[in-house]
Motif scaffolding. Structure first.
Motif, PDB file in Angstrom:
ATOM      1  N   ASP A   1     -17.430   4.136 -23.581  1.00 41.56           N
ATOM      2  CA  ASP A   1     -16.724   5.369 -23.939  1.00 41.56           C
ATOM      3  C   ASP A   1     -17.403   6.553 -23.264  1.00 41.56           C
TER       4      ASP A   1
ATOM      5  N   CYS B   1      -2.775   3.749 -14.283  1.00 42.75           N
ATOM      6  CA  CYS B   1      -3.807   2.884 -14.883  1.00 42.75           C
ATOM      7  C   CYS B   1      -5.073   3.694 -15.170  1.00 42.75           C
ATOM      8  N   VAL B   2      -5.461   4.515 -14.201  1.00 41.20           N
ATOM      9  CA  VAL B   2      -6.698   5.301 -14.363  1.00 41.20           C
ATOM     10  C   VAL B   2      -6.574   6.244 -15.551  1.00 41.20           C
TER      11      VAL B   2
ATOM     12  N   ALA C   1       2.537   1.915  -5.367  1.00 43.13           N
ATOM     13  CA  ALA C   1       1.313   1.237  -5.821  1.00 43.13           C
ATOM     14  C   ALA C   1       0.251   2.263  -6.209  1.00 43.13           C
ATOM     15  N   TRP C   2       0.214   3.374  -5.481  1.00 40.92           N
ATOM     16  CA  TRP C   2      -0.761   4.423  -5.800  1.00 40.92           C
ATOM     17  C   TRP C   2      -0.406   5.110  -7.115  1.00 40.92           C
TER      18      TRP C   2
ATOM     19  N   ARG D   1     -12.226   7.009 -27.909  1.00 45.50           N
ATOM     20  CA  ARG D   1     -13.157   6.393 -28.860  1.00 45.50           C
ATOM     21  C   ARG D   1     -14.588   6.904 -28.666  1.00 45.50           C
ATOM     22  N   ASP D   2     -14.727   8.001 -27.926  1.00 45.68           N
ATOM     23  CA  ASP D   2     -16.050   8.603 -27.718  1.00 45.68           C
ATOM     24  C   ASP D   2     -16.527   9.177 -29.056  1.00 45.68           C
TER      25      ASP D   2
ATOM     26  N   GLY E   1     -10.620   5.123 -23.202  1.00 45.44           N
ATOM     27  CA  GLY E   1     -12.086   5.209 -23.259  1.00 45.44           C
ATOM     28  C   GLY E   1     -12.590   6.465 -23.917  1.00 45.44           C
ATOM     29  N   THR E   2     -11.968   7.595 -23.578  1.00 47.92           N
ATOM     30  CA  THR E   2     -12.482   8.864 -24.108  1.00 47.92           C
ATOM     31  C   THR E   2     -12.067   9.096 -25.561  1.00 47.92           C
TER      32      THR E   2
ATOM     33  N   LEU F   1      -6.515   4.233 -18.865  1.00 49.33           N
ATOM     34  CA  LEU F   1      -7.831   3.688 -19.211  1.00 49.33           C
ATOM     35  C   LEU F   1      -8.808   4.795 -19.627  1.00 49.33           C
ATOM     36  N   MET F   2      -8.735   5.924 -18.931  1.00 49.39           N
ATOM     37  CA  MET F   2      -9.620   7.041 -19.290  1.00 49.39           C
ATOM     38  C   MET F   2      -9.291   7.563 -20.686  1.00 49.39           C
TER      39      MET F   2
ATOM     40  N   LEU G   1     -17.513   6.703 -17.999  1.00 46.63           N
ATOM     41  CA  LEU G   1     -16.342   5.983 -17.469  1.00 46.63           C
ATOM     42  C   LEU G   1     -16.064   6.406 -16.023  1.00 46.63           C
TER      43      LEU G   1
ATOM     44  N   VAL H   1       1.103   3.626  -9.598  1.00 46.97           N
ATOM     45  CA  VAL H   1       0.705   2.670 -10.648  1.00 46.97           C
ATOM     46  C   VAL H   1      -0.799   2.791 -10.890  1.00 46.97           C
ATOM     47  N   MET H   2      -1.547   2.898  -9.777  1.00 44.10           N
ATOM     48  CA  MET H   2      -2.995   3.003  -9.876  1.00 44.10           C
ATOM     49  C   MET H   2      -3.390   4.248 -10.681  1.00 44.10           C
TER      50      MET H   2
ATOM     51  N   PHE I   1      -7.068   1.616  -0.120  1.00 46.00           N
ATOM     52  CA  PHE I   1      -6.258   0.959  -1.138  1.00 46.00           C
ATOM     53  C   PHE I   1      -7.077  -0.019  -1.994  1.00 46.00           C
TER      54      PHE I   1
ATOM     55  N   LYS J   1       0.802  -1.218   0.000  1.00 40.35           N
ATOM     56  CA  LYS J   1       0.000   0.000   0.000  1.00 40.35           C
ATOM     57  C   LYS J   1       0.842   1.278   0.000  1.00 40.35           C
TER      58      LYS J   1
END
Lengths: 165, 659
Positions: free
Chosen positions: B452, A21-22, A14-15, A32-33, A29-30, A25-26, B457, A17-18, B433, A10
């Motif tokens: 999307d 990832c966010v 690790a934060w 291909r909007d 995702g956005t 991924l965003m 999201l 990396v998190m 966490f 924790k």
């Protein structure tokens, strides 16, 4: 061992990396909007922005009435024509009626109040919270008096006596 | 036919009896308080029971009038019909204004009687006595409405032998039996905390006593309102034919406003119970919640705002507006009078604490309620001041409430893991966490399945985050308390949170990813849309005494046949479309028959909507109801000496958590 592993996991890397990832991924995702993908979906999307002129507070999208059917046909014609953007179609249809059909109030004049007032309220609320928290901070915690301590001691004694009995 | 109907005579007599009973209840109870006369105070419950009996009798007489087709009565002429099926004839009572007020009265007096019964052993307590007085006043107002401007027992024109029956939209789905009564119980339920709050202000006992007395009553009222709203959405989805569940219509908003302030109250009340703070705020929220039920009724029943869900308008507007104004003025006066007593000596140590999160939650819910109220009444304001007619619709509400909804989801993730008083960074890092990784997981899953749009999201990610936090709390509580880990206010509340998250995710998905296509199909033709095949097998005619329906037979994926229809209601002359829905866990296939159709037509316009995750809206609603029931059960009693706040910063990182 498990606890130690848990604690190590924790830590800040690790934060990070998190967070990575966010963001990744965003972005995926956005990117291909694409909005409405078919002419039909474009028609539906536009009809959600116009009020039915003869109904009880329904949009053209919701209403099954004859006036809404006519407006939907006009939207379909404009979409098939391909000359105007969605906003231009909304404006053209709104202009062709004497009543105001736009479901979103304008951002100018008196109508702008509907957009401004919630923001003003939010700013006032945040400012109020800041002031209150500052006051609470300077006020500090209350100091327990001897009478308070006696009360707590008596209560604790009663609880332990009850438990014993 | 009698010149005066027996139903009308007994019904009106019952309303008059209820009116006089409430009046007597107020006089006797106030006199008992003033003279410290215990005998007088002990009689208060009897007045409550009698008022309930009067409302019940009036309701029964109205049902009897509809069932026996007593067309001498104006209301039966308006909503009754010889051809209406028995179920819809029964529900016709609440299909227009006067009958709705009757149903409201029945629920209200039932609640007053229940409160009187529950507290009958303590009627000598001044707080309870004043609470009874306030409830009698509210009862009196609604009996007055029913006796005056919304008289359901007025006599009609002579020689009428039949009527049109209820609005067609109120006679084509079973939910008409459940949605209005449940919603009304939710509305009137907030009378109890309001009455106790006013009693606390009158008596000066503004501590935590009134909160504790009304905790469960408030929770039940909120639960009923929640279920009522969800059932209303379901009904709208199944009946109106545009495939949506929520349109920010004024009637929908009228039910949502007290829900928002009521939800804020359920959270902030915890701060007062635990820390003795936010007294004025909690009183204001209770008063606002009750006032909004009255204001909402005014907006939707006075005819000032049109709505597809209103079904009625009448002359009750000025009465409701006056009552609303009286409530607000009296409440402000009482709060002002008790100003000194309402000051709390405590302080919230840090914004990063449970109470800090509740405060932020309350600010957001209040702004949310303000936006909804402003959007609902803004057309009225513009018309009054600018003599111009405008419409404020779904796009405005969506744009304004979306950031608020997302922030509330974020708070739902953070708040459950925060300790009281203050949270250190270590505690936050430790407790957030895994919930945060749940959020990342939900986001990754959404992207993998093709989602999307940043708003959707964000909703999925925050939904996963909040669900992780709620599940973590339930898991920890279950580990400590076994099966009791899902019972009690905090744990039941987490079940409610999961229900809310499911609804938020499902609502976001169904709003953003609905796919629609309209087809003109010939008999026998098959089309493919969204990986499904739809075969049009023909049109058929069905008719009964009430309506003539043209139904289209659509076979989906070569399997079952679904039949969207268009029905012409004979007496009203209204043409109503009825969708047909194939329900699934992932997608609903929602089919409507468009345009004017005749059975001789060889082709038809069929519209197909593919609606993702709709079923999860109802599952989420059921979970919210379940969570409310679980929250009402007493949880494991905490030892009075058990710590309830965060430990000192030095020991925080090493201790186990206590919620």
């Amino acid at each position: 061992m498990t606890n130690l592993f848990n604690k190590k996991m924790k830590r800040w890397p690790a934060w990070v990396v998190m967070l990575f990832c966010v963001v990744a991924l965003m972005l995926i995702g956005t990117q291909r909007d694409s909005g409405p993908s078919t002419p039909q979906e474009r028609i539906e999307s536009i009809s959600q922005r116009l009020a039915c002129p003869t109904c009880d507070g329904e949009s053209v999208y919701e209403s099954r009435g004859a006036a809404s059917q006519a407006i939907r046909k006009e939207i379909a014609r404009q979409v098939a024509d391909g000359q105007l953007t969605d906003s231009q179609i909304v404006k053209a249809i709104d202009d062709s009626y004497t009543a105001d059909l736009k479901l979103v109030p304008g951002g100018t004049g008196f109508d702008a109040l509907i957009w401004i007032l919630p923001i003003v309220l939010l700013v006032v609320a945040i400012a109020g919270l800041v002031v209150v928290f500052k006051r609470w901070k300077t006020q500090g915690s209350l100091t327990a008096t001897d009478a308070d301590r006696d009360l707590v001691e008596t209560a604790l004694r009663q609880v332990s006596e009850n438990r014993d009995s | 036919m009698l010149a005066v109907s027996i139903n009308a005579a007994i019904g009106r007599g019952a309303i008059l009896l209820g009116l006089l009973t409430c009046l007597s209840g107020i006089a006797i109870t106030v006199a008992g308080i003033r003279k410290h006369d215990l005998r007088a105070l002990k009689s208060a419950p009897r007045y409550a029971y009698l008022a309930f009996a009067a409302a019940l009798l009036a309701f029964i007489m109205m049902e009897r009038a509809l069932i026996t087709r007593d067309f001498s009565m104006k209301y039966v002429q308006q909503v009754g019909s010889r051809d209406t099926p028995a179920l819809f004839n029964f529900t016709a009572v609440w299909s227009a204004l006067e009958g709705s007020i009757l149903l409201w009265l029945l629920a209200l007096t039932g609640l007053i009687a229940a409160v009187a019964r529950k507290f009958r052993a303590r009627v000598g307590d001044e707080l309870l006595a004043w609470a009874m007085v306030v409830m009698f006043v509210v009862g009196l107002f609604f009996f007055l409405l029913s006796f005056g401007p919304a008289n359901p027992f007025a006599m009609g024109a002579l020689g009428v032998n039949d009527g049109p029956g209820p609005n067609p939209l109120l006679q084509n789905h079973i939910l008409v039996l459940f949605h209005p009564p449940i919603l009304y119980v939710g509305y009137v339920g907030f009378t109890v905390p309001f009455a106790f709050a006013m009693a606390a202000l009158i008596t000066g006992r503004v501590g935590e006593g009134w909160l504790l007395e009304t905790r469960r009553w408030t929770l039940y009222a909120w639960g009923f309102l929640t279920v009522g709203i969800i059932l209303g959405s379901w009904w709208s989805y199944e009946v109106l034919g545009w495939s949506g569940v929520w349109a920010w219509d004024p009637v929908e908003n009228a039910s949502f406003l007290p829900w928002l302030t009521g939800t804020a109250y359920l959270h902030s009340v915890l701060v007062q119970e635990r820390r003795g703070m936010l007294r004025v705020w909690n009183l204001s929220l209770v008063i606002a919640t009750f006032s909004l039920t009255i204001l909402g009724t005014f907006l939707t029943r006075s005819g000032v705002i049109n709505s597809v869900h209103a079904f009625s308008a009448g002359s009750v507007g000025p009465w409701l507006l006056t009552f609303f104004a009286i409530i607000v003025v009296v409440a402000i006066f009482l709060v002002g009078r008790r100003g000194d007593q309402l000051r709390s000596p405590g302080a919230i140590d840090s914004p990063l604490s449970r109470e800090g999160a509740f405060l932020a939650n309350n600010v957001l819910f209040s702004i949310f309620a303000f936006v909804v109220l402003l959007g609902t009444v803004f057309p009225l304001i513009v018309e009054a001041l600018n003599n111009r007619r405008i419409v404020v619709g779904e796009p405005f509400f969506d744009r304004m409430t979306m950031p608020l909804g997302l922030t509330l989801l974020f708070l739902m993730a953070i708040a459950p893991v925060l300790p009281w008083r203050k949270a250190s960074q270590e505690v936050l890092r430790d407790r957030l966490f895994w919930p945060a990784w749940c959020g990342v997981g939900a986001l990754a899953l959404s992207v993998i399945v093709g989602a999307d749009g940043w708003a959707s999201l964000a909703a999925f990610a925050l939904g996963g985050f909040a669900a992780g936090a709620a599940l973590r709390q339930i898991a920890l509580a279950s580990r400590r308390q076994g099966w009791r880990g899902v019972v009690g206010r905090a744990n039941g509340g987490m079940v409610v949170h999961i229900g809310v998250i499911i609804i938020a995710v499902a609502f976001s998905a169904s709003s953003s990813y609905t796919r629609t296509q309209e087809f003109v199909m010939k008999v026998g033709e098959t089309v493919t849309f969204a990986d499904h095949t739809f075969t049009f097998e023909g049109l058929s005619l069905e008719s009964d005494d009430v309506k003539t329906s043209v139904k289209a037979a659509i076979r989906i994926d070569g399997d079952s046949v679904y039949s969207p229809a268009r029905s012409k209601y004979i007496k009203q002359g209204m043409d109503i479309g009825t969708p047909s829905v194939k329900t699934g866990f992932v997608n609903d296939l929602y089919i409507t028959l468009e345009g004017n159709v005749r059975t001789t037509d060889t082709e038809a316009r069929i519209k197909i909507f593919v609606k993702p995750l709709i079923m999860w809206l109802w599952i989420g609603g059921a979970l919210m109801a379940l969570g409310t029931v679980l929250a009402a059960f007493p949880g494991k009693r905490r030892q009075p000496t058990a710590p309830v706040s965060a430990d000192s910063v030095l020991t925080q990182s090493t201790t186990d958590e206590h919620v």
